[in-house]
Design a protein around this motif. Structure first.
Motif, PDB file in Angstrom:
ATOM      1  N   PHE A 110       0.276   2.630  -1.703  1.00 42.58           N
ATOM      2  CA  PHE A 110       0.136   2.715  -0.250  1.00 42.58           C
ATOM      3  C   PHE A 110       0.763   1.477   0.362  1.00 42.58           C
ATOM      4  O   PHE A 110       0.597   0.372  -0.156  1.00 42.58           O
ATOM      5  CB  PHE A 110      -1.340   2.788   0.156  1.00 42.58           C
ATOM      6  N   ILE A 111       1.459   1.652   1.467  1.00 43.75           N
ATOM      7  CA  ILE A 111       2.080   0.510   2.142  1.00 43.75           C
ATOM      8  C   ILE A 111       0.982  -0.424   2.648  1.00 43.75           C
ATOM      9  O   ILE A 111       1.034  -1.619   2.443  1.00 43.75           O
ATOM     10  CB  ILE A 111       3.005   0.987   3.273  1.00 43.75           C
ATOM     11  N   SER A 112      -0.004   0.130   3.314  1.00 45.10           N
ATOM     12  CA  SER A 112      -1.188  -0.662   3.658  1.00 45.10           C
ATOM     13  C   SER A 112      -2.351  -0.047   2.892  1.00 45.10           C
ATOM     14  O   SER A 112      -2.601   1.154   2.968  1.00 45.10           O
ATOM     15  CB  SER A 112      -1.455  -0.640   5.160  1.00 45.10           C
ATOM     16  N   GLY A 113      -3.035  -0.860   2.123  1.00 39.40           N
ATOM     17  CA  GLY A 113      -4.076  -0.376   1.218  1.00 39.40           C
ATOM     18  C   GLY A 113      -5.223   0.313   1.939  1.00 39.40           C
ATOM     19  O   GLY A 113      -5.520   0.017   3.092  1.00 39.40           O
ATOM     20  N   PRO A 114      -5.878   1.234   1.249  1.00 39.73           N
ATOM     21  CA  PRO A 114      -7.020   1.937   1.842  1.00 39.73           C
ATOM     22  C   PRO A 114      -8.230   1.015   1.976  1.00 39.73           C
ATOM     23  O   PRO A 114      -8.407   0.088   1.184  1.00 39.73           O
ATOM     24  CB  PRO A 114      -7.290   3.072   0.857  1.00 39.73           C
ATOM     25  N   ASP A 115      -9.053   1.288   3.001  1.00 42.35           N
ATOM     26  CA  ASP A 115     -10.299   0.537   3.202  1.00 42.35           C
ATOM     27  C   ASP A 115     -11.297   0.822   2.095  1.00 42.35           C
ATOM     28  O   ASP A 115     -12.018  -0.059   1.657  1.00 42.35           O
ATOM     29  CB  ASP A 115     -10.951   0.903   4.539  1.00 42.35           C
ATOM     30  N   GLN A 116     -11.341   2.078   1.677  1.00 42.40           N
ATOM     31  CA  GLN A 116     -12.333   2.483   0.675  1.00 42.40           C
ATOM     32  C   GLN A 116     -11.716   3.545  -0.235  1.00 42.40           C
ATOM     33  O   GLN A 116     -11.056   4.464   0.228  1.00 42.40           O
ATOM     34  CB  GLN A 116     -13.569   3.034   1.368  1.00 42.40           C
TER      35      GLN A 116
END
Length: 132
Positions: A110-116
């Motif tokens: 993911f380009i910006s990582g997942p929160d959870q």
């Protein structure tokens, strides 16, 4: 027969179908609250095209957070959120980067990582999954 008795019979005769329709209507409305909406975003084909990583966004209303999910489906098979197992599920609507390195190995990032992260399997059938 008295007029009062006729009115009682008429009310009873109408109460049954109206009650039935009321129960059906309430059941339908309540079912809609629990229903999830699944929107297919993209499909990433393996090198020879025999398999796909299918990415969907899932929204289940205000009580359940939105999620991004991924599954592997054989080419020609129909994707179904009910019958196709997911190997990845993360919170929010994200756009994953998917790269097949062979027919049996895929990388997900993911380009910006997942929160959870809810689910992150290392294998799906005979395919090895690595995460970046």
């Amino acid at each position: 027969m008295s007029r009062r008795r006729w009115i009682g019979i008429a009310v009873a005769a109408l109460a049954v179908p109206i009650g039935f329709l009321g129960v059906v209507l309430v059941d339908n409305v309540m079912h809609q609250f629990g229903a999830c909406r699944v929107v297919r975003q993209r499909a990433f084909a393996s090198p020879n095209g025999s398999q796909l990583v299918v990415v969907v966004w899932k929204s289940c209303g205000a009580t359940v957070p939105d999620s991004t999910q991924a599954s592997i489906v054989a080419r020609g098979r129909t994707f179904s959120p009910e019958s196709t197992p997911t190997f990845l599920s993360v919170r929010g609507h994200l756009d994953p980067v998917v790269a097949w390195s062979s027919e049996r190995a895929v990388r997900i990032g993911f380009i910006s990582g997942p929160d959870q992260i809810y689910k992150r399997d290392e294998r799906a059938g005979d395919v090895t999954i690595s995460y970046e």
